[in-house]
Design a protein around this motif. Structure first.
Motif, PDB file in Angstrom:
ATOM      1  N   LEU A   1       0.853  -1.186   0.000  1.00  0.00           N
ATOM      2  CA  LEU A   1       0.000   0.000   0.000  1.00  0.00           C
ATOM      3  C   LEU A   1       0.887   1.234   0.000  1.00  0.00           C
ATOM      4  O   LEU A   1       1.815   1.350   0.807  1.00  0.00           O
ATOM      5  CB  LEU A   1      -0.891  -0.003   1.237  1.00  0.00           C
ATOM      6  CG  LEU A   1      -1.745   1.242   1.494  1.00  0.00           C
ATOM      7  CD1 LEU A   1      -2.752   1.448   0.379  1.00  0.00           C
ATOM      8  CD2 LEU A   1      -2.448   1.126   2.848  1.00  0.00           C
TER       9      LEU A   1
ATOM     10  N   GLN B   1       0.855   5.716  -0.990  1.00  0.00           N
ATOM     11  CA  GLN B   1       0.072   6.899  -1.359  1.00  0.00           C
ATOM     12  C   GLN B   1       0.375   7.305  -2.795  1.00  0.00           C
ATOM     13  O   GLN B   1       1.468   7.013  -3.322  1.00  0.00           O
ATOM     14  CB  GLN B   1       0.390   8.055  -0.419  1.00  0.00           C
ATOM     15  CG  GLN B   1      -0.167   7.877   0.993  1.00  0.00           C
ATOM     16  CD  GLN B   1       0.012   9.119   1.842  1.00  0.00           C
ATOM     17  OE1 GLN B   1       0.941   9.901   1.626  1.00  0.00           O
ATOM     18  NE2 GLN B   1      -0.875   9.312   2.803  1.00  0.00           N
ATOM     19  N   ALA B   2      -0.566   7.994  -3.386  1.00  0.00           N
ATOM     20  CA  ALA B   2      -0.370   8.504  -4.741  1.00  0.00           C
ATOM     21  C   ALA B   2       0.907   9.344  -4.793  1.00  0.00           C
ATOM     22  O   ALA B   2       1.176  10.138  -3.877  1.00  0.00           O
ATOM     23  CB  ALA B   2      -1.571   9.331  -5.175  1.00  0.00           C
TER      24      ALA B   2
ATOM     25  N   LYS C   1      -0.242   6.110  -9.277  1.00  0.00           N
ATOM     26  CA  LYS C   1      -1.567   6.714  -9.304  1.00  0.00           C
ATOM     27  C   LYS C   1      -2.594   5.711  -8.769  1.00  0.00           C
ATOM     28  O   LYS C   1      -2.385   4.499  -8.861  1.00  0.00           O
ATOM     29  CB  LYS C   1      -1.937   7.089 -10.737  1.00  0.00           C
ATOM     30  CG  LYS C   1      -0.936   7.984 -11.436  1.00  0.00           C
ATOM     31  CD  LYS C   1      -1.334   8.193 -12.895  1.00  0.00           C
ATOM     32  CE  LYS C   1      -0.323   9.065 -13.620  1.00  0.00           C
ATOM     33  NZ  LYS C   1      -0.697   9.281 -15.049  1.00  0.00           N
ATOM     34  N   PRO C   2      -3.706   6.186  -8.263  1.00  0.00           N
ATOM     35  CA  PRO C   2      -4.745   5.251  -7.791  1.00  0.00           C
ATOM     36  C   PRO C   2      -5.173   4.257  -8.866  1.00  0.00           C
ATOM     37  O   PRO C   2      -5.490   3.095  -8.545  1.00  0.00           O
ATOM     38  CB  PRO C   2      -5.887   6.189  -7.391  1.00  0.00           C
ATOM     39  CG  PRO C   2      -5.196   7.447  -6.968  1.00  0.00           C
ATOM     40  CD  PRO C   2      -4.047   7.587  -7.912  1.00  0.00           C
ATOM     41  N   GLU C   3      -5.151   4.678 -10.117  1.00  0.00           N
ATOM     42  CA  GLU C   3      -5.554   3.758 -11.188  1.00  0.00           C
ATOM     43  C   GLU C   3      -4.537   2.665 -11.464  1.00  0.00           C
ATOM     44  O   GLU C   3      -4.806   1.754 -12.251  1.00  0.00           O
ATOM     45  CB  GLU C   3      -5.847   4.533 -12.483  1.00  0.00           C
ATOM     46  CG  GLU C   3      -4.768   5.494 -12.909  1.00  0.00           C
ATOM     47  CD  GLU C   3      -5.045   6.928 -12.452  1.00  0.00           C
ATOM     48  OE1 GLU C   3      -5.463   7.113 -11.283  1.00  0.00           O
ATOM     49  OE2 GLU C   3      -4.816   7.850 -13.254  1.00  0.00           O
TER      50      GLU C   3
ATOM     51  N   THR D   1      -3.734   0.696  -9.113  1.00  0.00           N
ATOM     52  CA  THR D   1      -4.129  -0.333  -8.168  1.00  0.00           C
ATOM     53  C   THR D   1      -4.587  -1.584  -8.901  1.00  0.00           C
ATOM     54  O   THR D   1      -5.468  -1.527  -9.758  1.00  0.00           O
ATOM     55  CB  THR D   1      -5.263   0.177  -7.259  1.00  0.00           C
ATOM     56  OG1 THR D   1      -4.762   1.240  -6.449  1.00  0.00           O
ATOM     57  CG2 THR D   1      -5.785  -0.932  -6.358  1.00  0.00           C
TER      58      THR D   1
ATOM     59  N   GLN E   1      -0.252  -7.809  -4.712  1.00  0.00           N
ATOM     60  CA  GLN E   1      -1.222  -6.699  -4.727  1.00  0.00           C
ATOM     61  C   GLN E   1      -0.507  -5.361  -4.591  1.00  0.00           C
ATOM     62  O   GLN E   1       0.334  -5.176  -3.700  1.00  0.00           O
ATOM     63  CB  GLN E   1      -2.230  -6.859  -3.590  1.00  0.00           C
ATOM     64  CG  GLN E   1      -3.256  -5.752  -3.506  1.00  0.00           C
ATOM     65  CD  GLN E   1      -4.210  -5.744  -4.692  1.00  0.00           C
ATOM     66  OE1 GLN E   1      -4.626  -6.787  -5.183  1.00  0.00           O
ATOM     67  NE2 GLN E   1      -4.558  -4.544  -5.159  1.00  0.00           N
TER      68      GLN E   1
ATOM     69  N   THR F   1      -1.677  -1.426  -4.096  1.00  0.00           N
ATOM     70  CA  THR F   1      -2.800  -0.534  -3.809  1.00  0.00           C
ATOM     71  C   THR F   1      -2.261   0.871  -3.629  1.00  0.00           C
ATOM     72  O   THR F   1      -1.372   1.106  -2.807  1.00  0.00           O
ATOM     73  CB  THR F   1      -3.544  -0.978  -2.541  1.00  0.00           C
ATOM     74  OG1 THR F   1      -3.998  -2.324  -2.694  1.00  0.00           O
ATOM     75  CG2 THR F   1      -4.746  -0.073  -2.292  1.00  0.00           C
ATOM     76  N   VAL F   2      -2.802   1.798  -4.416  1.00  0.00           N
ATOM     77  CA  VAL F   2      -2.376   3.191  -4.365  1.00  0.00           C
ATOM     78  C   VAL F   2      -3.546   4.019  -3.863  1.00  0.00           C
ATOM     79  O   VAL F   2      -4.600   4.069  -4.502  1.00  0.00           O
ATOM     80  CB  VAL F   2      -1.908   3.690  -5.744  1.00  0.00           C
ATOM     81  CG1 VAL F   2      -1.373   5.112  -5.632  1.00  0.00           C
ATOM     82  CG2 VAL F   2      -0.853   2.760  -6.328  1.00  0.00           C
ATOM     83  N   SER F   3      -3.351   4.667  -2.736  1.00  0.00           N
ATOM     84  CA  SER F   3      -4.418   5.487  -2.154  1.00  0.00           C
ATOM     85  C   SER F   3      -4.299   6.932  -2.618  1.00  0.00           C
ATOM     86  O   SER F   3      -3.193   7.439  -2.856  1.00  0.00           O
ATOM     87  CB  SER F   3      -4.352   5.418  -0.630  1.00  0.00           C
ATOM     88  OG  SER F   3      -3.133   5.965  -0.163  1.00  0.00           O
ATOM     89  N   SER F   4      -5.432   7.577  -2.721  1.00  0.00           N
ATOM     90  CA  SER F   4      -5.434   8.971  -3.201  1.00  0.00           C
ATOM     91  C   SER F   4      -5.277   9.958  -2.047  1.00  0.00           C
ATOM     92  O   SER F   4      -5.335   9.606  -0.891  1.00  0.00           O
ATOM     93  CB  SER F   4      -6.732   9.251  -3.949  1.00  0.00           C
ATOM     94  OG  SER F   4      -7.841   9.006  -3.120  1.00  0.00           O
TER      95      SER F   4
END
Length: 121
Positions: A11, A13-14, A86-88, A90, A116, A118-121
């Motif tokens: 995980l 962050q963007a 970027k979130p996209e 993910t 996995q 996962t990129v959070s915005s």
């Protein structure tokens, strides 16, 4: 038995970075083209980048300038450096490779189990 093992997802962050790795092991004679695919929820698996044994690379347009694929042939290792995430981005990321096992020398496509990202915005 030939296996591809991935690691490095997580995980972030963007704007952050992650580095994925994939190692082929278990009776490997040679490794030819290696690839990274991604599969987002509800979508088909798609190619992100590939690298030939000689080092030639290809990228999908959406990651050009942000992701870098590389390999170490001596270690049967492939890396994917992912910057400016970027979130996209993910998705579940899979490595794939054309591997010739030592028991017959005939190349086949093998897949890793997926890692996995996962990129959070």
């Amino acid at each position: 038995q030939v296996q591809l093992v991935e690691s490095g997802g997580g995980l972030v962050q963007a704007g952050g970075s992650l580095r994925l790795s994939c190692t082929a092991s278990g009776g490997v004679l040679s490794v030819r083209t290696m690839c990274w695919f991604l599969q987002a929820p509800g979508k088909q698996r798609e190619l992100v980048a590939d690298i030939a044994r000689g080092g030639n690379t290809n990228y999908v347009d959406s990651v050009k300038g942000r992701f870098t694929i590389s390999r170490d042939n001596a270690k049967n290792l492939m890396l994917l450096q992912m910057n400016s995430l970027k979130p996209e981005d993910t998705a579940l990321y899979y490595c794939s490779a054309d591997v010739a096992p030592d028991y017959d020398g005939r190349a086949r496509q093998y897949w890793g189990q997926g890692t996995q990202v996962t990129v959070s915005s």
